[in-house]
Design a protein around this motif. Structure first.
Motif, PDB file in Angstrom:
ATOM      1  N   LYS A  94       0.817  -1.210   0.000  1.00  0.00           N
ATOM      2  CA  LYS A  94       0.000   0.000   0.000  1.00  0.00           C
ATOM      3  C   LYS A  94       0.853   1.263   0.000  1.00  0.00           C
ATOM      4  O   LYS A  94       0.592   2.230   0.714  1.00  0.00           O
ATOM      5  N   GLY A  95       1.920   1.248  -0.803  1.00  0.00           N
ATOM      6  CA  GLY A  95       2.756   2.423  -0.929  1.00  0.00           C
ATOM      7  C   GLY A  95       3.750   2.633   0.188  1.00  0.00           C
ATOM      8  O   GLY A  95       4.440   3.648   0.210  1.00  0.00           O
ATOM      9  N   LEU A  96       3.853   1.682   1.128  1.00  0.00           N
ATOM     10  CA  LEU A  96       4.778   1.802   2.243  1.00  0.00           C
ATOM     11  C   LEU A  96       5.959   0.863   2.045  1.00  0.00           C
ATOM     12  O   LEU A  96       5.792  -0.281   1.614  1.00  0.00           O
ATOM     13  N   ILE A  97       7.159   1.322   2.363  1.00  0.00           N
ATOM     14  CA  ILE A  97       8.341   0.479   2.320  1.00  0.00           C
ATOM     15  C   ILE A  97       9.098   0.633   3.637  1.00  0.00           C
ATOM     16  O   ILE A  97       8.926   1.620   4.361  1.00  0.00           O
ATOM     17  N   ILE A  98       9.919  -0.372   3.942  1.00  0.00           N
ATOM     18  CA  ILE A  98      10.712  -0.375   5.176  1.00  0.00           C
ATOM     19  C   ILE A  98      12.184  -0.346   4.831  1.00  0.00           C
ATOM     20  O   ILE A  98      12.648  -1.056   3.940  1.00  0.00           O
ATOM     21  N   LEU A  99      12.923   0.477   5.547  1.00  0.00           N
ATOM     22  CA  LEU A  99      14.380   0.493   5.478  1.00  0.00           C
ATOM     23  C   LEU A  99      14.894  -0.001   6.822  1.00  0.00           C
ATOM     24  O   LEU A  99      14.683   0.642   7.848  1.00  0.00           O
ATOM     25  N   ASP A 100      15.529  -1.159   6.820  1.00  0.00           N
ATOM     26  CA  ASP A 100      16.085  -1.722   8.053  1.00  0.00           C
ATOM     27  C   ASP A 100      17.553  -1.321   8.131  1.00  0.00           C
ATOM     28  O   ASP A 100      18.385  -1.813   7.361  1.00  0.00           O
ATOM     29  N   LEU A 101      17.868  -0.411   9.032  1.00  0.00           N
ATOM     30  CA  LEU A 101      19.234   0.081   9.181  1.00  0.00           C
ATOM     31  C   LEU A 101      19.983  -0.849  10.127  1.00  0.00           C
ATOM     32  O   LEU A 101      19.796  -0.790  11.338  1.00  0.00           O
ATOM     33  N   ALA A 102      20.793  -1.736   9.566  1.00  0.00           N
ATOM     34  CA  ALA A 102      21.478  -2.760  10.365  1.00  0.00           C
ATOM     35  C   ALA A 102      22.774  -2.190  10.930  1.00  0.00           C
ATOM     36  O   ALA A 102      23.765  -2.032  10.227  1.00  0.00           O
ATOM     37  N   CYS A 136      19.031 -10.663  25.951  1.00  0.00           N
ATOM     38  CA  CYS A 136      19.267 -11.368  24.686  1.00  0.00           C
ATOM     39  C   CYS A 136      20.417 -10.748  23.903  1.00  0.00           C
ATOM     40  O   CYS A 136      20.718  -9.562  24.036  1.00  0.00           O
ATOM     41  N   ILE A 137      21.046 -11.584  23.086  1.00  0.00           N
ATOM     42  CA  ILE A 137      22.031 -11.123  22.105  1.00  0.00           C
ATOM     43  C   ILE A 137      21.373 -11.249  20.740  1.00  0.00           C
ATOM     44  O   ILE A 137      21.022 -12.350  20.311  1.00  0.00           O
ATOM     45  N   ILE A 138      21.175 -10.129  20.052  1.00  0.00           N
ATOM     46  CA  ILE A 138      20.415 -10.107  18.805  1.00  0.00           C
ATOM     47  C   ILE A 138      21.327  -9.666  17.663  1.00  0.00           C
ATOM     48  O   ILE A 138      21.426  -8.474  17.354  1.00  0.00           O
ATOM     49  N   PRO A 139      22.030 -10.599  17.010  1.00  0.00           N
ATOM     50  CA  PRO A 139      22.902 -10.200  15.905  1.00  0.00           C
ATOM     51  C   PRO A 139      22.160  -9.983  14.593  1.00  0.00           C
ATOM     52  O   PRO A 139      22.677  -9.342  13.696  1.00  0.00           O
ATOM     53  N   LEU A 140      20.953 -10.560  14.474  1.00  0.00           N
ATOM     54  CA  LEU A 140      20.212 -10.467  13.213  1.00  0.00           C
ATOM     55  C   LEU A 140      18.736 -10.236  13.492  1.00  0.00           C
ATOM     56  O   LEU A 140      18.192 -10.691  14.493  1.00  0.00           O
ATOM     57  N   ARG A 141      18.094  -9.538  12.558  1.00  0.00           N
ATOM     58  CA  ARG A 141      16.648  -9.392  12.608  1.00  0.00           C
ATOM     59  C   ARG A 141      16.108  -9.350  11.186  1.00  0.00           C
ATOM     60  O   ARG A 141      16.848  -9.057  10.232  1.00  0.00           O
ATOM     61  N   SER A 142      14.816  -9.647  11.034  1.00  0.00           N
ATOM     62  CA  SER A 142      14.160  -9.594   9.732  1.00  0.00           C
ATOM     63  C   SER A 142      12.789  -8.988   9.929  1.00  0.00           C
ATOM     64  O   SER A 142      12.105  -9.279  10.917  1.00  0.00           O
ATOM     65  N   VAL A 143      12.377  -8.131   8.993  1.00  0.00           N
ATOM     66  CA  VAL A 143      11.135  -7.388   9.181  1.00  0.00           C
ATOM     67  C   VAL A 143      10.201  -7.569   7.995  1.00  0.00           C
ATOM     68  O   VAL A 143      10.620  -7.950   6.891  1.00  0.00           O
ATOM     69  N   ALA A 144       8.920  -7.310   8.239  1.00  0.00           N
ATOM     70  CA  ALA A 144       7.895  -7.360   7.193  1.00  0.00           C
ATOM     71  C   ALA A 144       6.837  -6.324   7.517  1.00  0.00           C
ATOM     72  O   ALA A 144       6.704  -5.889   8.673  1.00  0.00           O
ATOM     73  N   ILE A 145       6.069  -5.930   6.501  1.00  0.00           N
ATOM     74  CA  ILE A 145       5.031  -4.921   6.690  1.00  0.00           C
ATOM     75  C   ILE A 145       3.735  -5.418   6.066  1.00  0.00           C
ATOM     76  O   ILE A 145       3.744  -6.123   5.050  1.00  0.00           O
ATOM     77  N   ARG A 192      13.991 -13.494   4.676  1.00  0.00           N
ATOM     78  CA  ARG A 192      12.725 -12.958   4.176  1.00  0.00           C
ATOM     79  C   ARG A 192      12.403 -13.454   2.779  1.00  0.00           C
ATOM     80  O   ARG A 192      13.271 -13.535   1.911  1.00  0.00           O
ATOM     81  N   VAL A 193      11.132 -13.782   2.548  1.00  0.00           N
ATOM     82  CA  VAL A 193      10.601 -14.067   1.216  1.00  0.00           C
ATOM     83  C   VAL A 193       9.975 -12.786   0.686  1.00  0.00           C
ATOM     84  O   VAL A 193       9.098 -12.205   1.339  1.00  0.00           O
ATOM     85  N   LYS A 194      10.425 -12.351  -0.462  1.00  0.00           N
ATOM     86  CA  LYS A 194       9.898 -11.103  -1.025  1.00  0.00           C
ATOM     87  C   LYS A 194       8.477 -11.317  -1.524  1.00  0.00           C
ATOM     88  O   LYS A 194       8.181 -12.330  -2.155  1.00  0.00           O
ATOM     89  N   SER A 195       7.613 -10.357  -1.235  1.00  0.00           N
ATOM     90  CA  SER A 195       6.215 -10.446  -1.656  1.00  0.00           C
ATOM     91  C   SER A 195       5.956  -9.514  -2.828  1.00  0.00           C
ATOM     92  O   SER A 195       6.449  -8.383  -2.856  1.00  0.00           O
ATOM     93  N   MET A 196       5.184 -10.001  -3.777  1.00  0.00           N
ATOM     94  CA  MET A 196       4.711  -9.156  -4.867  1.00  0.00           C
ATOM     95  C   MET A 196       3.216  -8.912  -4.734  1.00  0.00           C
ATOM     96  O   MET A 196       2.558  -8.485  -5.670  1.00  0.00           O
ATOM     97  N   CYS A 197       2.675  -9.204  -3.560  1.00  0.00           N
ATOM     98  CA  CYS A 197       1.243  -9.095  -3.303  1.00  0.00           C
ATOM     99  C   CYS A 197       0.968  -7.762  -2.619  1.00  0.00           C
ATOM    100  O   CYS A 197       1.425  -7.531  -1.504  1.00  0.00           O
ATOM    101  N   GLU A 198       0.223  -6.892  -3.270  1.00  0.00           N
ATOM    102  CA  GLU A 198       0.030  -5.529  -2.788  1.00  0.00           C
ATOM    103  C   GLU A 198      -0.824  -5.458  -1.530  1.00  0.00           C
ATOM    104  O   GLU A 198      -0.667  -4.540  -0.734  1.00  0.00           O
ATOM    105  N   ASN A 199      -1.718  -6.449  -1.299  1.00  0.00           N
ATOM    106  CA  ASN A 199      -2.604  -6.306  -0.144  1.00  0.00           C
ATOM    107  C   ASN A 199      -1.881  -6.497   1.188  1.00  0.00           C
ATOM    108  O   ASN A 199      -2.291  -5.947   2.206  1.00  0.00           O
ATOM    109  N   GLY A 200      -0.796  -7.264   1.212  1.00  0.00           N
ATOM    110  CA  GLY A 200       0.028  -7.353   2.398  1.00  0.00           C
ATOM    111  C   GLY A 200      -0.606  -8.039   3.579  1.00  0.00           C
ATOM    112  O   GLY A 200      -0.277  -7.747   4.728  1.00  0.00           O
TER     113      GLY A 200
END
Length: 348
Positions: A94-102, A136-145, A192-200
């Motif tokens: 829906k026009g939103l994107i995420i930038l994960d600053l690692a 916790c020790i968190i060396p990695l994370r993955s996000v979705a919207i 992460r699996v990239k989505s091409m589905c706009e409804n999210g």
């Protein structure tokens, strides 16, 4: 022309065109800026107009550009981050994107750079609060919207190397805070699996079981906030090293197998699977030639049917209607994009 007819015509135009139409007349400004029109446009617009966005990373910060024009920019110095920041790009929903600053503190391995959510066409950018996990020790994370019932949600999966488990948290615009989700702690790694589905409505990851080593697609129903596993054939190392998996819709997945270093370096093998139940099997579709050389910095003209596959430091632009790669751009971070009027802030 009758004003009601003009308003109906505007309702069918993409956001990028509507932002230009605001300069035509006061009536267009009043219509396009009204909350009623924007809500109708978010839910009713079916435009497939797709553009290409590029994320530019420097020591000072990040910029999101379209046709070399900066739409969003942020200075890392505002966060106390000057160098050694990696950016992962997620979207679009829906026009939103995420930038994960690692960026992590090398002493305690805690994330200290935020997840950034933005609507580039509206020029809106928001930094989400960091999740505090003191033990916790968190060396990695993955996000979705996702976008559910007029509210967007952001999900973060955090890999804890102290307790050998994953933590799942969800942020919503309505609550403006994170909360933890129930989760299967047997999972030790996700990508992460990239989505091409706009409804999210759904988010997907490739996951691996800590106890059995089994590989699955981890699927999250973002509306009901429920996880499930879809078992995959072939070992996990294969998926992590050589494949890119894409969600075409909730039940349809594509797999792109890039060549091994010692194999034919000029082609990609593409598979498809329509998922039913808790297992998934791949059906071979076709073999597609890779671009031999990189484009000279010129992003191809965008149209419906394109999406970006990022592998290592290269961005491959694939036309899934013509079944061919149309461009390869080295050292570029790109994403396909369709705009919307979804606001990052909670509306009154």
């Amino acid at each position: 022309m009758n004003n009601d007819v003009l308003a109906d015509i505007l309702l069918h135009l993409p956001v990028q065109s509507l932002l230009k139409f605001r300069a035509v007349c006061k009536f267009c400004v009043d219509v396009i800026d009204s909350s009623r029109f924007r809500k109708l446009h978010i839910h009713n617009n079916r435009s497939d107009e797709t553009v290409c966005l590029e994320v530019i990373l420097s020591n000072d910060g990040i910029q999101v550009q379209h046709n070399t024009k900066s739409l969003i920019s942020y200075n890392f110095k505002n966060l106390g981050l000057i160098s050694d920041v990696r950016v992962s790009l997620y979207g679009l929903v829906k026009g939103l994107i995420i930038l994960d600053l690692a960026k992590w503190n090398h002493l305690d391995r805690k994330p200290r750079a935020p997840i950034v959510i933005c609507n580039p066409f509206l020029g809106q950018l928001k930094l989400l609060p960091l999740i505090t996990t003191s033990s916790c020790i968190i060396p990695l994370r993955s996000v979705a919207i996702g976008f559910i019932d007029e509210d967007y949600k952001v999900v973060q999966l955090s890999i804890c190397k102290m307790h050998y488990c994953l933590h799942a948290h969800v942020y919503s615009r309505s609550a403006d805070s994170w909360r933890e989700l129930a989760f299967d702690n047997d999972i030790g790694y996700v990508t992460r699996v990239k989505s091409m589905c706009e409804n999210g409505h759904f988010a997907h990851w490739i996951s691996e079981s800590m106890s059995s080593g089994e590989v699955a697609i981890l699927s999250l129903d973002m509306k009901n906030e429920v996880f499930k596993k879809i078992m995959l054939p072939v070992d996990g190392l294969y998926y992590y090293l050589h494949s890119r998996i894409f969600e075409k819709d909730e039940h349809l997945f594509w797999r792109f197998d890039f060549p091994y270093t010692w194999q034919d370096k000029s082609s990609v093998h593409i598979y498809e699977s329509r998922c039913e139940g808790s297992k998934l099997s791949w059906m071979y579709m076709l073999r597609v030639e890779l671009p031999y050389t990189s484009s000279t910095g010129i992003i191809p003209r965008w149209r419906t049917g394109f999406f970006v596959i990022e592998r290592e430091r290269d961005a491959y632009v694939y036309d899934y209607r013509a079944h061919k790669f149309v461009s390869k751009l080295s050292n570029r971070s790109l994403t396909e994009y369709r705009g919307s009027f979804v606001s990052l802030e909670k509306e009154n």
